[in-house]
Design a protein around this motif. Structure first.
Motif, PDB file in Angstrom:
ATOM      1  N   ARG A   1     -37.858  17.716 -31.891  1.00  0.00           N
ATOM      2  CA  ARG A   1     -37.128  18.962 -32.149  1.00  0.00           C
ATOM      3  C   ARG A   1     -37.391  19.965 -31.038  1.00  0.00           C
ATOM      4  O   ARG A   1     -38.550  20.216 -30.670  1.00  0.00           O
TER       5      ARG A   1
ATOM      6  N   CYS B   1     -25.410  19.279 -32.900  1.00  0.00           N
ATOM      7  CA  CYS B   1     -26.156  20.424 -33.438  1.00  0.00           C
ATOM      8  C   CYS B   1     -25.639  21.787 -32.982  1.00  0.00           C
ATOM      9  O   CYS B   1     -26.228  22.806 -33.346  1.00  0.00           O
ATOM     10  N   ASP B   2     -24.576  21.830 -32.195  1.00  0.00           N
ATOM     11  CA  ASP B   2     -23.972  23.125 -31.846  1.00  0.00           C
ATOM     12  C   ASP B   2     -22.491  22.926 -31.521  1.00  0.00           C
ATOM     13  O   ASP B   2     -21.989  23.373 -30.485  1.00  0.00           O
TER      14      ASP B   2
ATOM     15  N   VAL C   1     -33.724  26.126 -31.491  1.00  0.00           N
ATOM     16  CA  VAL C   1     -32.576  25.400 -32.020  1.00  0.00           C
ATOM     17  C   VAL C   1     -31.508  26.412 -32.416  1.00  0.00           C
ATOM     18  O   VAL C   1     -31.800  27.398 -33.100  1.00  0.00           O
TER      19      VAL C   1
ATOM     20  N   GLN D   1     -29.513  20.343 -26.965  1.00  0.00           N
ATOM     21  CA  GLN D   1     -30.165  20.490 -28.263  1.00  0.00           C
ATOM     22  C   GLN D   1     -29.812  19.345 -29.219  1.00  0.00           C
ATOM     23  O   GLN D   1     -30.029  19.428 -30.417  1.00  0.00           O
TER      24      GLN D   1
ATOM     25  N   GLY E   1     -32.490  27.256 -37.541  1.00  0.00           N
ATOM     26  CA  GLY E   1     -31.505  26.415 -36.873  1.00  0.00           C
ATOM     27  C   GLY E   1     -31.372  25.072 -37.576  1.00  0.00           C
ATOM     28  O   GLY E   1     -32.223  24.645 -38.348  1.00  0.00           O
ATOM     29  N   GLN E   2     -30.247  24.394 -37.283  1.00  0.00           N
ATOM     30  CA  GLN E   2     -29.973  23.092 -37.865  1.00  0.00           C
ATOM     31  C   GLN E   2     -30.287  22.016 -36.837  1.00  0.00           C
ATOM     32  O   GLN E   2     -29.737  22.028 -35.731  1.00  0.00           O
ATOM     33  N   TRP E   3     -31.163  21.074 -37.213  1.00  0.00           N
ATOM     34  CA  TRP E   3     -31.479  19.963 -36.301  1.00  0.00           C
ATOM     35  C   TRP E   3     -31.752  18.723 -37.149  1.00  0.00           C
ATOM     36  O   TRP E   3     -32.897  18.426 -37.507  1.00  0.00           O
ATOM     37  N   SER E   4     -30.684  18.028 -37.500  1.00  0.00           N
ATOM     38  CA  SER E   4     -30.793  16.784 -38.253  1.00  0.00           C
ATOM     39  C   SER E   4     -29.521  15.987 -38.008  1.00  0.00           C
ATOM     40  O   SER E   4     -28.579  16.465 -37.362  1.00  0.00           O
ATOM     41  N   HIS E   5     -29.481  14.757 -38.530  1.00  0.00           N
ATOM     42  CA  HIS E   5     -28.294  13.937 -38.312  1.00  0.00           C
ATOM     43  C   HIS E   5     -27.125  14.395 -39.186  1.00  0.00           C
ATOM     44  O   HIS E   5     -26.022  13.868 -39.054  1.00  0.00           O
TER      45      HIS E   5
ATOM     46  N   SER F   1     -26.263  17.704 -39.116  1.00  0.00           N
ATOM     47  CA  SER F   1     -25.980  19.058 -38.610  1.00  0.00           C
ATOM     48  C   SER F   1     -24.536  19.281 -38.207  1.00  0.00           C
ATOM     49  O   SER F   1     -24.065  20.416 -38.209  1.00  0.00           O
TER      50      SER F   1
ATOM     51  N   HIS G   1     -29.618  16.101 -31.560  1.00  0.00           N
ATOM     52  CA  HIS G   1     -30.579  15.383 -32.414  1.00  0.00           C
ATOM     53  C   HIS G   1     -30.416  13.891 -32.208  1.00  0.00           C
ATOM     54  O   HIS G   1     -29.297  13.368 -32.127  1.00  0.00           O
TER      55      HIS G   1
END
Length: 628
Positions: free
Chosen positions: A197, A158-159, A201, A189, A218-222, A224, A191
């Motif tokens: 969550r 996620c980053d 994020v 952070q 922010g992006q928080w998923s599989h 991302s 996922h």
């Protein structure tokens, strides 16, 4: 941040003594790497242990979170995956490290994890470090393996960015067990299916965040990592090219404002990948660059498969001036990859949505009269579907009907061409015209005369009309089948929506059950802690009672000694006063006696003087009286 350790300063964590390491490029400065959330320091054990060197991540005040304990416990299960060694971690808490925190308050919820030696990818880009083809392909393959293994388990960093990727490969000729050529850091952070969550994020790092696919929250998923990971893979693959290295912007290859915009750097990079690694890999980058949603980007499994087939010994292809590698990569057909194990004939929801969009595009092309382009799109979707899928079977009928329509239209165009004046026909060009002329000439040579050719053409008009009527009938049937196809698609979408709703309800139920279990566990932990604290207080009270009695006894003894001392002092004072009184009395008596003695002496002297005086007076008188 007030925590400022010194080189060689000793610190004890978990019963082991460590010292802070020295920065290799700055003598007398502790080795620390500063990030967005805090600073990571190098810890060297005073006594060599199997666990090796450690990294101490000290968070800034606004990133110190008690939930770091829960997060670290959950991340620990992923420490055995390649590239996720930093998930093996220990959190500094008041319960476990009270004496340490009483001395270093800034270490509250700091994290201790393995130290990973090696430069970051950002260091490589900033230094414009020269890497060979084999090294670049090896790093890209390793990163794709790491990200693919994560994606298969529903994980995402996620980053992803240059500073968050460490390359042990560049400092070690061989990698020991448990290490990877590429390691990810800053995983707070991350996922995962079993994680909640975070409150904050990240929206992505400059140079790697998609302006089209990112959200303000922010992006928080599989999904991302798909865009940023693709950019990193492309940077690694292109880094063997001096032109790419010279074109790099700074901490990343792309300037943040250039991402997903027409720019020279993208043209240079995609052309380099096209020349060194082939059109298919360049096509993956182009599809990501032009993408509108993360779930439409190629999976890391697709990247890995293409990279495993790449040849590191292949010589770079020189650009053909008649070819545009950028455009060729952009229009490269996508590779059909499996999306997981599904039942026979089934298609995963993400692919089905993509196929539906492509079918809609084909319909629009068909409505505009571009039947050949529509047929190509229908065939491309049909080739990706299982043969026993209902949608694939419908597409077979649609393509057959469309082929018949195209054939009928061509016959009509042929008839119109023959009916046109000679001068007009001479002006018309194209492949179809040449084909008809060649066929006509061949017919003349075979049959021996032009009249026979025209008679045959006239005789075929009836067949052409019949074909046109058949095409119209087929078009009506095609419309009915398309309607049935739309209904089938709507039914499948509704079924998928219902299935997603059921899955969401199950997920919510599992989440509620987990929250309830966690609350009960928290209550039990609080009760246990309260009981423990109460027991500790009782133990302290019991331990303090003997000391208290001893103190009371000592106080009583001291008071008795004080009273005795005071009594002795009073007795001594009394004796002194009595002695002084007696002395005074003796002095007074002595004075009185002396005074009495003096008085007696004076009296005696006075009497003697008076007696002498009387005697002197009496004798003359006596003599006088005797003479007489």
């Amino acid at each position: 941040m007030s925590f400022q350790p010194q080189v060689g300063e000793e610190i004890t964590i978990g019963g082991l003594a460590y010292t802070f390491g020295e920065h290799p490029m700055a003598p007398h400065v502790p080795y620390g790497q500063e990030g967005r959330q805090g600073v990571v320091y190098q810890l060297i054990p005073k006594i060599e242990t199997s666990s090796g060197w450690k990294a101490l991540k000290v968070f800034r005040s606004n990133f110190r979170d008690p939930q770091m304990v829960y997060l670290s416990e959950r991340l620990g299960q992923y420490a055995k995956l390649p590239g996720l060694l930093v998930c093996e971690r220990e959190v500094i808490t008041p319960q476990q490290n009270g004496p340490l925190l009483s001395h270093y308050h800034d270490l509250m919820y700091a994290v201790v994890m393995p130290w990973i030696e090696g430069p970051t990818w950002m260091d490589v880009v900033l230094d414009q470090r020269d890497l060979g083809r084999r090294e670049c392909l090896l790093l890209a393959r390793s990163l794709a393996k790491v990200l693919s293994a994560m994606e298969q388990r529903g994980l995402a960093h996620c980053d992803l960015s240059g500073p968050n990727i460490i390359l042990p490969r560049l400092v070690k000729s061989s990698i020991e067990d448990g290490f990877s050529y590429v390691e990810l850091v800053d995983v707070e952070q991350m996922h995962a299916p079993n994680l909640e969550r975070p409150d904050a994020v990240a929206g992505g790092s400059p140079g790697y965040a998609s302006p089209r696919m990112s959200h303000s929250a922010g992006q928080w998923s599989h999904y991302s990592d798909r865009f940023a990971g693709a950019i990193l893979l492309a940077e690694m693959l292109g880094w063997c090219d001096q032109n790419v290295r010279d074109s790099a912007w700074g901490e990343s290859y792309f300037m943040p404002e250039e991402v997903q915009q027409p720019c020279k750097r993208f043209d240079i990079l995609v052309e380099s990948i096209w020349r060194h690694w082939g059109r298919e890999i360049a096509g993956l980058l182009a599809s990501v660059w032009e993408g509108q949603a993360l779930n439409q980007c190629p999976t890391f499994g697709e990247w890995l498969l293409m990279l495993m087939n790449a040849d590191e010994t292949r010589e770079a292809v020189h650009s053909n001036p008649r070819q545009d590698p950028v455009k060729e990569a952009a229009v490269s057909p996508p590779v059909d990859f499996g999306r997981g194990e599904l039942a026979a004939g089934e298609v995963d929801p993400e692919s089905l949505q993509l196929y539906n969009r492509q079918i809609e595009q084909a319909r629009q092309l068909e409505n505009k009269g571009n039947l050949e382009a529509a047929l190509d799109v229908y065939r491309s979707v049909q080739a990706k579907l299982p043969a026993n899928n209902s949608l694939a079977q419908d597409l077979v009928m649609i393509t057959n009907e469309l082929e018949a329509r195209i054939e009928a239209r061509n016959l009509l165009e042929q008839e119109e061409w023959y009916s046109e004046p000679t001068e007009t026909r001479r002006d018309r060009g194209g492949f179809f015209k040449r084909k008809v002329l060649i066929a006509a000439v061949s017919a003349v040579l075979v049959l021996g005369g032009g009249g026979l050719v025209w008679s045959q053409i006239a005789a075929s008009k009836q067949e052409q009309a019949r074909q046109a009527q058949l095409a119209a009938q087929q078009e009506a049937e095609d419309a009915a089948r398309r309607k049935a196809l739309e209904e089938e698609q709507a039914r499948m979408l509704a079924q998928q929506a219902a299935q997603r709703q059921v899955e969401e309800e199950q997920r919510q139920a599992e989440l509620a059950a987990r929250q309830q279990a966690e609350e009960e566990q928290a209550k039990r932990a609080a009760a246990e802690l309260e009981a423990k604290q109460k027991a500790e207080q009782e133990a302290r009270k019991k331990a303090q009672q003997p000391a208290k009695r001893a103190a009371q006894k000592q106080t009583s003894q001291q008071q008795a000694q004080l009273a005795a001392k005071q009594k002795a002092e009073q007795e001594a004072k009394k004796q002194a006063e009595l002695a002084a009184k007696q002395k005074a009395e003796q002095e007074a008596k002595k004075q009185a006696e002396l005074a009495a003695k003096q008085k007696a002496e004076q009296e005696a002297k006075k009497k003697a003087e008076e007696g002498k005086k009387n005697k002197d007076w009496y004798e003359p008188n006596w003599r006088d009286q005797g003479d007489k």
